[in-house]
Enzyme design. Structure first.
Site, mmCIF file in Angstrom:
data_model
loop_
_atom_site.group_PDB
_atom_site.id
_atom_site.type_symbol
_atom_site.label_atom_id
_atom_site.label_comp_id
_atom_site.label_asym_id
_atom_site.label_seq_id
_atom_site.Cartn_x
_atom_site.Cartn_y
_atom_site.Cartn_z
ATOM 1 N N GLU A 84 -17.183 11.052 0.400
ATOM 2 C CA GLU A 84 -16.561 10.993 -0.935
ATOM 3 C C GLU A 84 -17.318 10.022 -1.847
ATOM 4 O O GLU A 84 -17.499 10.273 -3.037
ATOM 5 C CB GLU A 84 -15.090 10.587 -0.824
ATOM 6 N N GLY A 116 0.849 -1.191 0.000
ATOM 7 C CA GLY A 116 0.000 0.000 0.000
ATOM 8 C C GLY A 116 0.882 1.237 0.000
ATOM 9 O O GLY A 116 2.059 1.177 -0.358
#
Lengths: 405, 405
Positions: free
Chosen positions: A170, A12
């Site tokens: 979002e 990540g």
């Protein structure tokens, strides 16, 4: 002298930052670097809400790990981490075991359902590429099915988003852009669609500037979102959810799609390995090592750093994970080179921008409040910066967001 | 003298051909023309296998009825036909009633499941735009879900096609082109996917030239299709289907998707209205009127015409429906103009081409056998011709297939 073996778990933001920096800081003869990741690709966790809504193809939010690592210096293992044996300094994978001298734990967070009944079985979470594209396809299938049924089930067109935090808001921003497209594509009346945001806390986007939050809520409401604030999800069922405000009698909301975007916890592997933690997050030392484990660094969503100013943990973000990655790379280099003094990590929060869809956002950048297209522009700058920091120019050119206005 | 009222039911190949021809043959003062259709659009039934597989967007297989009818001469009613009262000369719609002097029944066919248990509930049919896009989304959702499950269910990736007739084979052709795309898009190993065609009859594409059939089967097998010929579907279940060869013990095939592409019958409205029929198809008189109903014409999939040469019914095709439409338009014009002599319909079979995907096909055109790209070229010519015959040049330019090689 035997070469040190450094194993990094997770590709990540944090893990890849460690590897891409470390491969420049140490020579092939100085240390062995191993990167373990479940997939052969890295994905932008902070863009998954777009892939989930269907406004950005999932191939746009990921790139191959092999594009950014130096294969001469880094061995890549595609495997799932199952456990860590800290005594024997071994990582247990689904495909075997890997020994380490130094370990970087950067596996990221997991969804936290707070024990709410049925949520694991009947709600989607925006946690990885697999889940994101499944959400997109699930919603599209509901729209595709609607007109095939003699008796129309309007609840197919109801989408519940659990949580009005960063991810929830979002996702709502993208969803309100996507729904009119779906309506056109499947001959569905927009009036039949309901998008409901359920939030147990008494406010939207806790911690955000009040004026900006007002702007965001007004914009999303105008685009069709119903907010149920101070309302908790009591249960998720195959038909939808049960909600209640305070001590009120629970009320059913029938919904074809429920997306849980409220909680993040650390990795279950932290708990399994017996490393001291709070909700699977490790309260790391200033040099980012786990207490009692001088050879294990923990960064990203599974690490816990206290913001001294307000005496509360920093929310886990890509920004912090990448900054941690840079520090850990330097600290590992120091250890490999026999130095004992390690660098201390201090987050440098440049700003936070919450997207409200393709061309709208709210945020605070370098202390300045932004909303609308300016904030949206900054959001894209931030997104491209993350690509650049890890993947360099070529990755930005391939995957970057250049449609600024 | 009162103007005659002509009501056309259905805006498929037959119905639209009647209306577009009739609006040129009769004046506003000579007859009232009403067109009734469930949707405000016409769709190319013979292209639905492409929309179902996802190789062609469903908006490419349809166009607005208003684009091709003359609104000054034709009244359009968007409604579902529920019944016909032939005594009172009224059509019962879901929204009311319409009276007629002359009726053209062109509602098209319906799927015939031959009473196979569970088929209606657990199998999809390629019958209209709504179903087609639902099939596409259902298959895509299976692929999207596969990698989200801890325990992988390979049967999600199994697609059973019931029937190796025209629709089944054309659908298989598209599917074998689409599956590799889906595998790439959802990180699925192609080897895990199974496409199985189950056909009760002892051969593929009965009535087609043997050499061409061999070519088609070999091509489809090479692209991964398993054929189970002479094998009947005994039952469809939520998990898949039960099949048996002859008197053998039934065997289960687990499948995430079952598409029934085997049987077509006429419209249930024919039966409900009490018009003489065989499996809801009306064996029409030479002038295309229903026996005993001098003011009702039946065309398309709900009409039955015997091929005298082999003493068997012609299979219902777009080609025949359009030819019938032209004859009915002229016959209605004759009736409106007080003529008693009506034209007799004789099918003029120019050829039949069965597509095997984007760039492959088999067929016989004007008595000449074709396969491969030549046949595929002819298929696209035929598809474009249907658009042109009803919609004219502008519709061909908008919706036509021009990628010939």
């Amino acid at each position: 002298m035997r070469k040190s073996k450094i194993v990094v778990l997770g590709a990540g933001y944090g893990g890849l930052m460690v590897v891409t920096r470390l491969q420049k800081l140490v020579g092939v003869n100085e240390a062995e670097i191993v990167l373990v990741n479940k997939n052969d690709y890295h994905y932008e966790t902070t863009w998954l809400h777009e892939a989930s809504a269907g406004t950005l193809h999932h191939d746009r939010v990921r790139y191959d790990v092999s594009n950014v690592i130096d294969r001469n210096k880094v061995e890549f293992i595609e495997a799932t981490v199952e456990d860590i044996n800290t005594e024997d300094k071994k990582v247990v994978l689904n495909t075997g075991e890997v020994e380490y001298d130094y370990l970087v734990f950067a596996l990221g967070g997991e969804s936290e359902t707070f024990g709410i009944k049925g949520l694991k079985d009947h709600a989607f979470t925006i946690t990885n590429v697999n889940n994101a594209r499944q959400i997109r396809e699930h919603i599209e299938y509901q729209f595709a099915t609607y007109n095939t049924e003699e008796e129309k089930k309007d609840e197919r067109l109801t989408i519940v988003v659990g949580g009005a935090g960063f991810t929830g808001i979002e996702f709502l921003g993208e969803l309100t852009n996507r729904v009119p497209e779906l309506c056109r594509d499947y001959d569905v009346d927009f009036q039949k669609v309901r998008i409901i945001c359920v939030e147990a806390a008494p406010m939207v986007l806790p911690g955000f500037d009040e004026e900006l939050v007002k702007y965001a809520v007004a914009k999303l409401e105008k685009k069709g979102v119903e907010f149920r604030i101070g309302t908790a999800i009591k249960e998720a069922t195959p038909e939808g959810i049960m909600v209640a405000k305070g001590e009120d009698e629970p009320e059913e909301i029938k919904a074809g799609t429920v997306v849980w975007a409220a909680g993040v916890r650390g990795s279950h592997v932290i708990e399994k390995a017996g490393i001291e933690n709070m909700r699977a997050r490790v309260k790391v030392q200033p040099d980012l090592r786990a207490p009692g484990h001088d050879n294990i660094f923990v960064i990203g969503d599974s690490s816990l750093i206290i913001n001294e100013e307000i005496n509360r943990p920093y929310p886990p973000t890509a920004q912090i994970a990448m900054q941690q990655g840079e520090v850990v790379a330097r600290n590992l280099s120091a250890l490999v080179h026999g130095k004992e003094e390690l660098e201390t990590f201090t987050p440098d929060i440049k700003g936070t921008v919450c997207s409200l869809g393709e061309d709208d956002a709210i945020g605070v950048v370098y202390g300045k409040k932004l909303m609308g297209t300016k904030a949206s522009f900054m959001k894209k700058v931030i997104d491209n910066r993350a690509l650049f920091m890890i993947g360099g120019v070529s990755t930005v050119l391939k995957k970057g967001k250049f449609k600024f206005f």
